[in-house]
Design an enzyme around this catalytic site. Structure first.
Site, PDB file in Angstrom:
ATOM      1  N   VAL A  94       0.635  -1.124   0.010  1.00  0.00           N
ATOM      2  CA  VAL A  94       0.387   0.250   0.144  1.00  0.00           C
ATOM      3  C   VAL A  94       1.015   1.097  -0.086  1.00  0.00           C
ATOM      4  CG1 VAL A  94      -2.131  -1.070   0.862  1.00  0.00           C
ATOM      5  CG2 VAL A  94      -0.087   0.421   2.605  1.00  0.00           C
ATOM      6  N   ASP A 185     -19.812   0.982  10.441  1.00  0.00           N
ATOM      7  CA  ASP A 185     -19.739   0.754  11.695  1.00  0.00           C
ATOM      8  C   ASP A 185     -20.486   0.011  11.818  1.00  0.00           C
ATOM      9  OD1 ASP A 185     -20.546   0.015  14.323  1.00  0.00           O
ATOM     10  OD2 ASP A 185     -20.562   2.318  15.478  1.00  0.00           O
ATOM     11  N   HIS A 186     -20.244  -1.110  11.701  1.00  0.00           N
ATOM     12  CA  HIS A 186     -21.173  -2.786  11.668  1.00  0.00           C
ATOM     13  C   HIS A 186     -22.559  -3.032  12.903  1.00  0.00           C
ATOM     14  CE1 HIS A 186     -18.747  -4.403  14.776  1.00  0.00           C
ATOM     15  NE2 HIS A 186     -19.893  -5.182  15.463  1.00  0.00           N
ATOM     16  N   HIS A 248     -19.971   2.551  18.313  1.00  0.00           N
ATOM     17  CA  HIS A 248     -21.028   1.430  19.024  1.00  0.00           C
ATOM     18  C   HIS A 248     -22.612   2.256  20.261  1.00  0.00           C
ATOM     19  CE1 HIS A 248     -18.985  -1.000  16.511  1.00  0.00           C
ATOM     20  NE2 HIS A 248     -18.182  -1.630  17.302  1.00  0.00           N
TER      21      HIS A 248
END
Length: 504
Positions: A94, A185-186, A248
């Site tokens: 990268v 944000d899962h 979260h």
């Protein structure tokens, strides 16, 4: 597939394509989207990393991850053969700007083969210190200019503190438009979390009660039985406040506390969330002492197995000041929520793994029944269980069957398993599909990230600048430090736990 939803040809470039996140979450999610017919006929997945793979050997590696972690179980050979023909691999460092030109060449080839311009999604499933490098190198290779088709997905943590979050936002703003940036944000992709909005805004029954006149307090708990395991390096620089509450839990608080949006438009919904964060009461030094509790677990026993304390975990400082538990009392200073406390709690090595939102309503103004009728009297509660049980239950008082008037609490339950037969999608499936569709509703905007950091910085600074002399201060398989109970008990409340499977 829903005929009202159309997905355009898409190229996914996954930086960190050989990493754990891709193997456990991203690849299984993309495969399940393929099985369910959500992916377009023309799509390509390019995994990239420094490990040397051929396309074929990389496909075999992904298959292992899908067989182990996909909700649909082991892949059927015919379906896998179809899916795997869309999977490719490119060896890349990268940091090497030259290798990015190869991505451009591959994308051009797909466009030529498909006779169209595809959407391109760059997914950064890498360490946060690589976010600026990758974004800058994509720009140097002229791979970011198409604001309608090019998107970048960035995993948490988005910044290490307020200053670094602002710096990263400023860099991204020089390369991308905000409509191209998907800060993921899962938690927001979880089925029950999305149902909070449906529950609130699709039912006229609750909105009149959703305010300080009827709600006494709100609790949001995300507890884990696991310790830091092999994440000691990461967790030492993070801690419970950064790792869980800043993103979260504050996201869940925003969903509970937000005002009704005019529409389900992404900008409208995200505006309402930012309003909540900006209305939240800021912390001074005394507020941190009185309204925030930290903890760190010691060794103990979990499910019959002896487990080490945090300071004995691999790659952890033996004198670590990092918190593995945090409990904080917040207030939202606006018309709807004035003086209603929001208690947030999270921690590792606790007695139960669960994510639960509890809304406690105020007691009835006058009890008409004699005391012997209601020995087990309980105020009405709305309990939203996100995991492991997915349910919404309203606890009310009812008469027990019999000739005498005895009251006890009963549950009115909406349970996913009992209501629906189809399997709920994983959070990453929802969020990846939304990225393909260009829907940012479930993703964080730059000002929202910065507002969340601004809120927690006084607590972070206070904890970093003053070493805790009590660590470790809670044992494994407990509910955390005693001070956490005192935090909520001072206001006359106690932490709620939801018995699993609804058993009392």
């Amino acid at each position: 597939m829903n005929p009202t939803i159309h997905t355009d040809p898409t190229v996914f470039v996954i930086f960190g394509g050989t990493g754990d996140l891709n193997m456990r979450k991203l690849a299984p999610a993309l495969y399940n989207l393929f099985l369910d017919g959500w992916l377009p006929a023309n799509f390509a997945i390019i995994g990239t990393g420094r490990t040397k793979y051929t396309d074929e050997s990389y496909r075999e590696t992904l298959l292992e991850g899908i067989n182990s972690f996909s909700r649909s179980g082991k892949a059927e050979k015919k379906k896998w053969d179809e899916f795997s023909q869309h999977v490719f691999y490119q060896v890349s460092d990268v940091k090497d700007a030259e290798t990015y030109k190869e991505f451009g060449s591959k994308i051009d080839k797909f466009n030529a083969d498909w006779k169209t311009k595809a959407n391109v999604i760059y997914y950064l499933a890498v360490s946060p210190n690589f976010f600026p490098i990758i974004a800058s190198n994509l720009a140097k290779a002229k791979l970011t200019a198409d604001t309608k088709r090019v998107r970048i997905v960035i995993e948490k943590p988005f910044g290490h503190d307020l200053d670094s979050a602002k710096e990263l936002n400023a860099l991204l703003a020089t390369i991308f438009d905000e409509c191209q940036i998907y800060r993921i944000d899962h938690y927001l992709g979880k089925e029950t979390v999305q149902n909070i909005m449906a529950f609130r805004f699709a039912n006229s029954l609750f909105e009149p009660l959703w305010n300080r006149n009827y709600i006494e307090h709100v609790q949001i708990s995300v507890t884990e039985q696991l310790g830091v395991e092999d994440r000691g390096d990461y967790y030492e620089g993070s801690g419970a406040l950064r790792d869980m509450i800043q993103n979260h839990l504050l996201q869940l608080l925003c969903l509970v506390a937000m005002e009704t949006p005019i529409s389900f438009d992404a900008a409208e919904v995200r505006d309402r969330k930012v309003e909540v964060l900006r209305a939240m009461r800021k912390f001074g030094p005394d507020d941190v002492r009185n309204s925030a509790v930290r903890g760190q677990y010691s060794k103990g026993w979990m499910q019959g197995k002896e487990v080490p304390g945090y300071r004995e975990e691999a790659n952890v400082n033996p004198e670590s000041n990092t918190e593995t538990f945090a409990a904080i009392k917040f207030f939202v200073d606006n018309w709807r929520w004035k003086d209603v406390p929001f208690y947030l709690r999270t921690g590792k090595r606790l007695h139960q793994s669960a994510s639960v939102i509890t809304i406690q309503f105020k007691d009835v103004p006058h009890r008409v029944f004699p005391s012997e009728s209601s020995e087990s009297w309980q105020q009405n509660r709305l309990i939203i269980s996100i995991q492991p049980e997915m349910s919404i239950r309203l606890q009310v008082q009812a008469k027990r069957p019999g000739l005498d008037m005895i009251l006890n609490a009963v549950d009115m339950v909406f349970d996913y398993k009992g209501t629906y037969t189809n399997q709920a999608p994983e959070a990453y499936e929802t969020l990846l599909l939304d990225t393909m569709l260009g829907d940012q509703t479930l993703f964080m905007r730059g000002d929202q990230v910065e507002s969340a950091w601004e809120l927690v910085m006084p607590i972070l600074n206070a904890w970093q600048n003053k070493k805790s002399l009590s660590f470790p201060n809670y044992s494994a398989d407990s509910w955390g430090p005693e001070n956490a109970e005192a935090l909520i008990a001072r206001d006359g409340f106690h932490w709620f736990t939801l018995p699993l499977n609804g058993k009392k």
